[in-house]
Design a protein around this motif. Structure first.
Motif, short mmCIF file in Angstrom:
data_model
loop_
_atom_site.label_atom_id
_atom_site.label_comp_id
_atom_site.label_asym_id
_atom_site.label_seq_id
_atom_site.Cartn_x
_atom_site.Cartn_y
_atom_site.Cartn_z
N GLY A 34 52.10 23.94 111.83
CA GLY A 34 51.89 24.54 113.15
C GLY A 34 51.36 23.53 114.16
N LEU A 35 50.45 22.68 113.71
CA LEU A 35 49.90 21.65 114.62
C LEU A 35 50.98 20.66 115.05
CD1 LEU A 35 46.48 20.95 112.87
CD2 LEU A 35 46.86 22.12 115.05
N ASN A 36 51.86 20.28 114.14
CA ASN A 36 52.95 19.36 114.50
C ASN A 36 53.92 20.03 115.46
OD1 ASN A 36 52.32 16.92 113.23
ND2 ASN A 36 53.03 17.70 111.27
N ILE A 37 54.19 21.30 115.28
CA ILE A 37 55.08 22.03 116.19
C ILE A 37 54.47 22.07 117.59
CG2 ILE A 37 55.95 24.35 116.71
CD1 ILE A 37 56.45 24.63 113.65
N ILE A 68 63.01 28.90 112.77
CA ILE A 68 62.12 29.47 111.77
C ILE A 68 61.65 28.34 110.87
CG2 ILE A 68 61.89 31.06 109.83
CD1 ILE A 68 64.00 32.81 111.18
N ALA A 69 60.35 28.11 110.84
CA ALA A 69 59.75 27.06 110.02
C ALA A 69 59.01 27.75 108.88
CB ALA A 69 58.81 26.20 110.86
N ASN A 70 59.43 27.49 107.67
CA ASN A 70 58.87 28.19 106.52
C ASN A 70 58.28 27.21 105.52
OD1 ASN A 70 58.68 30.64 104.73
ND2 ASN A 70 59.95 29.34 103.44
N ASP A 71 57.21 27.64 104.88
CA ASP A 71 56.67 26.92 103.73
C ASP A 71 56.18 27.96 102.74
OD1 ASP A 71 55.43 25.03 101.94
OD2 ASP A 71 55.29 23.68 103.64
N TYR A 72 56.16 27.60 101.48
CA TYR A 72 55.71 28.56 100.49
C TYR A 72 54.26 28.31 100.07
CZ TYR A 72 56.33 25.05 96.82
OH TYR A 72 56.23 23.92 96.04
N ILE A 110 57.07 22.36 120.96
CA ILE A 110 58.08 23.34 120.57
C ILE A 110 57.46 24.73 120.63
CG2 ILE A 110 59.61 24.07 118.69
CD1 ILE A 110 59.45 21.12 117.69
N TYR A 111 58.09 25.65 121.33
CA TYR A 111 57.51 26.98 121.43
C TYR A 111 58.47 28.10 121.05
CZ TYR A 111 59.72 26.71 126.03
OH TYR A 111 60.61 26.54 127.06
N ASN A 112 59.64 27.79 120.57
CA ASN A 112 60.60 28.82 120.17
C ASN A 112 60.63 28.96 118.65
OD1 ASN A 112 61.75 26.24 119.91
ND2 ASN A 112 63.82 27.06 120.02
N THR A 113 59.43 28.93 118.04
CA THR A 113 59.33 28.84 116.59
C THR A 113 58.54 30.00 116.00
OG1 THR A 113 59.34 26.44 116.78
CG2 THR A 113 58.60 27.34 114.69
N ILE A 114 59.00 30.48 114.87
CA ILE A 114 58.25 31.45 114.06
C ILE A 114 57.89 30.74 112.76
CG2 ILE A 114 58.39 33.59 112.75
CD1 ILE A 114 60.40 34.60 114.81
#
Length: 83
Positions: free
Chosen positions: A21-24, A8-12, A29-33
């Motif tokens: 999202g572009l870096n992911i 889980i990648a979060n930012d406020y 990496i595809y197992n990310t929310i």
């Protein structure tokens, strides 16, 4: 994690989600929310995490080159003060 499990990648701040999202994607990496919220909201859920990685605010010294004014007034004491 080798694309296993759930990341889980979060930012406020919404403005930072696109680069995140572009870096992911760039890293394959595809197992990310991606989530957009204050990190304090996670404690109100029943979610449990194995590990937490925080990219804490920094002094910004890596971006000095982008501002001529900052470059002109920079000195070592500024770095200590900002840290």
């Amino acid at each position: 994690m080798n694309n296993e499990g759930l990341l889980i990648a979060n930012d406020y701040k919404g403005i930072r989600l696109k680069p995140l999202g572009l870096n992911i994607q760039r890293m394959g990496i595809y197992n990310t929310i991606l989530t957009l919220m204050s990190g304090t909201r996670f404690k109100k859920t029943s979610m449990e995490f194995d590990k937490i990685l925080v990219d804490a605010p920094c002094s910004g010294t890596g971006t000095i080159r982008k501002s001529l004014k900052t470059l002109q007034i920079w000195n070592e004491n500024m770095t200590r003060k900002l840290a």
